[in-house]
Design an enzyme around this catalytic site. Structure first.
Site, PDB file in Angstrom:
ATOM      1  N   ASP A  54      15.683  26.040 -36.138  1.00 39.31           N
ATOM      2  CA  ASP A  54      13.957  25.795 -35.465  1.00 39.31           C
ATOM      3  C   ASP A  54      14.692  24.337 -35.026  1.00 39.31           C
ATOM      4  O   ASP A  54      15.395  23.211 -35.314  1.00 39.31           O
ATOM      5  CB  ASP A  54      13.318  25.706 -36.481  1.00 39.31           C
ATOM      6  CG  ASP A  54      12.055  25.598 -35.969  1.00 39.31           C
ATOM      7  OD1 ASP A  54      12.099  25.745 -34.744  1.00 39.31           O
ATOM      8  OD2 ASP A  54      11.007  24.668 -36.654  1.00 39.31           O
ATOM      9  N   HIS A  55      14.746  24.410 -33.442  1.00 41.94           N
ATOM     10  CA  HIS A  55      14.682  23.105 -32.920  1.00 41.94           C
ATOM     11  C   HIS A  55      16.428  22.187 -32.754  1.00 41.94           C
ATOM     12  O   HIS A  55      16.186  20.882 -33.249  1.00 41.94           O
ATOM     13  CB  HIS A  55      13.431  21.787 -33.309  1.00 41.94           C
ATOM     14  CG  HIS A  55      12.548  22.207 -32.706  1.00 41.94           C
ATOM     15  ND1 HIS A  55      11.483  21.929 -31.485  1.00 41.94           N
ATOM     16  CD2 HIS A  55      10.912  22.715 -33.912  1.00 41.94           C
ATOM     17  CE1 HIS A  55      10.134  22.545 -31.453  1.00 41.94           C
ATOM     18  NE2 HIS A  55       9.627  22.523 -32.939  1.00 41.94           N
ATOM     19  N   HIS A  61       2.533  20.672 -32.884  1.00 44.86           N
ATOM     20  CA  HIS A  61       3.275  20.312 -34.342  1.00 44.86           C
ATOM     21  C   HIS A  61       2.162  20.035 -35.275  1.00 44.86           C
ATOM     22  O   HIS A  61       2.112  18.226 -34.523  1.00 44.86           O
ATOM     23  CB  HIS A  61       4.901  19.582 -34.361  1.00 44.86           C
ATOM     24  CG  HIS A  61       5.961  20.567 -33.468  1.00 44.86           C
ATOM     25  ND1 HIS A  61       6.310  20.045 -32.235  1.00 44.86           N
ATOM     26  CD2 HIS A  61       6.115  21.689 -33.354  1.00 44.86           C
ATOM     27  CE1 HIS A  61       7.261  21.093 -31.782  1.00 44.86           C
ATOM     28  NE2 HIS A  61       6.714  22.592 -32.381  1.00 44.86           N
ATOM     29  N   GLY A  62       2.139  20.075 -35.976  1.00 45.65           N
ATOM     30  CA  GLY A  62       1.570  18.967 -36.932  1.00 45.65           C
ATOM     31  C   GLY A  62      -0.285  19.625 -37.781  1.00 45.65           C
ATOM     32  O   GLY A  62       0.003  20.611 -37.210  1.00 45.65           O
ATOM     33  N   HIS A 107       5.213  27.513 -30.522  1.00 41.70           N
ATOM     34  CA  HIS A 107       4.849  26.396 -31.675  1.00 41.70           C
ATOM     35  C   HIS A 107       3.551  25.711 -31.493  1.00 41.70           C
ATOM     36  O   HIS A 107       2.871  26.091 -31.364  1.00 41.70           O
ATOM     37  CB  HIS A 107       6.074  25.349 -30.496  1.00 41.70           C
ATOM     38  CG  HIS A 107       7.524  26.007 -31.261  1.00 41.70           C
ATOM     39  ND1 HIS A 107       8.480  25.282 -31.800  1.00 41.70           N
ATOM     40  CD2 HIS A 107       8.188  27.056 -30.294  1.00 41.70           C
ATOM     41  CE1 HIS A 107      10.146  25.758 -32.131  1.00 41.70           C
ATOM     42  NE2 HIS A 107      10.020  27.075 -30.830  1.00 41.70           N
ATOM     43  N   ASN A 146       5.785  30.591 -34.325  1.00 44.14           N
ATOM     44  CA  ASN A 146       6.142  30.113 -35.710  1.00 44.14           C
ATOM     45  C   ASN A 146       5.099  28.887 -36.646  1.00 44.14           C
ATOM     46  O   ASN A 146       4.261  28.365 -36.381  1.00 44.14           O
ATOM     47  CB  ASN A 146       6.521  28.177 -35.146  1.00 44.14           C
ATOM     48  CG  ASN A 146       7.991  28.486 -34.423  1.00 44.14           C
ATOM     49  OD1 ASN A 146       8.579  29.731 -34.529  1.00 44.14           O
ATOM     50  ND2 ASN A 146       8.621  27.328 -33.761  1.00 44.14           N
TER      51      ASN A 146
HETATM   52  O1  G3H Z   1       8.807  24.242 -35.126  1.00 41.51           O
HETATM   53  C1  G3H Z   1       7.703  24.700 -35.870  1.00 41.51           C
HETATM   54  C2  G3H Z   1       7.032  25.156 -35.506  1.00 41.51           C
HETATM   55  O2  G3H Z   1       6.447  25.036 -33.768  1.00 41.51           O
HETATM   56  C3  G3H Z   1       5.330  24.637 -36.388  1.00 41.51           C
HETATM   57  O3  G3H Z   1       4.677  24.523 -36.366  1.00 41.51           O
HETATM   58  O4  G3H Z   1       3.854  22.887 -38.192  1.00 41.51           O
HETATM   59  O5  G3H Z   1       2.692  23.198 -36.558  1.00 41.51           O
HETATM   60  O6  G3H Z   1       2.512  24.995 -37.652  1.00 41.51           O
HETATM   61  P1  G3H Z   1       3.645  24.000 -37.214  1.00 41.51           P
HETATM   62 ZN    ZN Z   2       8.425  23.943 -32.524  1.00 43.13          ZN
END
Ligand code: G3H
Ligand code: ZN
Length: 284
Positions: free
Chosen positions: A82-83, A180-181, A208, A230
C-alpha cells in the site's frame, strides 16, 4: 492455494459489479481477523501492508503471514504493498512474494508519475504481479504519506485517461473527496467526477480513505466502478478501542492473548460487515 495477482481479483469484481476489500495489517492478530472474515463470508480479499507496517513488523514476517494464510485456505487472496514510494522496497516486496504493489507517485508531476509507473508496469508484466497507481492527492495521513487539505486535489478525468493509456496500469486510485484517517465531518464524494473518470478509464478504480464513508456512498462508488475499497483506520479503531475497554475492565491482566483476543474478534466482525457492504460475499 497460493496468493494471486490482485488484477485477477479486480477484473472478476469489475465484471460482476462488486468491490474487493483491501484491509491493512501490521501484526498477526489483524491478519487473522481479515482472513477469518473473508473465510466466513466466502469472499476474495486483498491483504495490504504499508511501508510503515513493513518497517514495524519486518518484510519477511509480513510476507510470511500472508503466504501462510493463503496456503491454509481456498479463498483467493492477494498481497499488496500500500502506498509504495521507495522503488528499492517495491522490488524487495516482489522478491518476497507480494502479488501486487501500489506506486504512489501522486506527489510527482504527471509525466514523471507516468514514466515511473510505466517502468513498474513493464517489470510487473515480466514478473507477474499487479500495479496500482494514484492520480490526484488524497488528504489526510496514512503512515508515511501525509497530505494537507491545501495540497490535496481531485483527480482530473482527462489526465486519468492520458495516464492509463501511457502506463497500462492495472488499477487506478482516485481522489474524489475521501481522506485518510478519521473524518472531522461527513465526507462529500464527487460522484459526477467518479462517473466521468470511469467513462474515460476502462480499468478498476480504487477508493482510498474509505473508513468513515457512509454505507450508501460506498455502494454508489462501487456502482460507478470502484472495485477495490481500502480500509485501515476502522481496523485500528475497533482493535484499539476493544483493547482499551478490556484493560479498563481488567487492569490486572498481563496475558497478551487475553488482551488481544477480543480485539481480534471485534476486528473480524467489523471486516465481515465491510465485505458484505462491498458485495463480495460468496464471490470466492
Ligand atoms: O491506503 C489505505 C487506505 O486508503 C485506508 O484509508 O485509513 O481512511 O481507511 P483509511
Ligand atoms: Zn490510501
Amino acid at each position: 492455494m497460493s496468493l494471486v495477482p490482485m488484477g485477477y481479483l479486480l477484473q472478476a469484481a469489475e465484471k460482476d459489479g462488486y468491490a474487493v476489500g483491501a484491509f491493512n495489517y501490521s501484526n498477526m492478530e489483524i491478519l487473522q481477523a481479515i482472513v477469518r472474515a473473508a473465510q466466513a463470508e466466502n469472499s476474495p480479499v486483498i491483504l495490504q501492508a504499508s511501508e510503515g507496517a513493513i518497517k514495524y513488523a519486518g518484510l519477511a514476517y509480513i510476507a510470511a503471514l500472508a503466504k501462510l494464510a493463503a496456503q491454509h485456505t481456498s479463498i483467493p487472496m492477494a498481497l499488496h504493498l500500500d502506498h509504495g514510494t521507495d522503488l528499492e522496497l517495491i522490488e524487495q516486496c516482489v522478491q518476497a512474494g507480494f502479488t501486487s504493489i501500489m506506486f504512489d507517485g501522486s506527489h510527482l508531476p504527471l509525466q514523471e508519475n507516468a514514466a515511473v509507473t510505466r517502468r513498474l508496469v513493464d517489470f510487473s508484466q515480466r514478473a507477474g504481479f499487479s500495479v496500482e497507481a494514484e492520480l490526484g492527492r488524497i488528504s489526510g495521513t496514512e503512515d508515511k504519506i501525509s497530505v494537507s487539505e491545501k495540497e490535496a486535489f481531485f483527480t482530473d478525468p482527462e489526465e486519468a485517461g492520458f495516464f492509463v493509456r501511457e502506463t497500462g496500469v492495472d488499477a487506478l486510485a482516485v481522489a474524489v473527496g475521501t481522506a485518510h484517517g478519521l473524518y472531522r465531518g461527513v465526507p462529500e464524494l464527487d460522484f459526477p467526477r467518479l462517473e466521468k473518470i470511469k467513462s474515460v478509464v476502462k480499468i478498476p478504480l480504487v477508493l482510498h480513505g474509505s473508513s468513515g464513508v457512509p454505507d450508501d456512498d460506498i455502494r454508489e462508488a462501487v456502482r460507478l466502478g470502484v472495485c477495490k475499497v481500502n480500509i485501515d483506520t476502522n481496523i485500528r479503531e475497533v482493535f484499539t478501542v476493544t483493547v482499551r475497554k478490556f484493560m479498563e475492565a481488567n487492569p490486572g491482566e498481563i496475558d497478551p492473548r487475553k488482551i488481544m483476543g477480543p480485539a481480534r474478534d471485534a476486528a473480524a466482525e467489523m471486516i465481515r460487515e465491510k465485505i458484505r457492504l462491498f458485495g463480495s460475499s460468496r464471490k470466492a
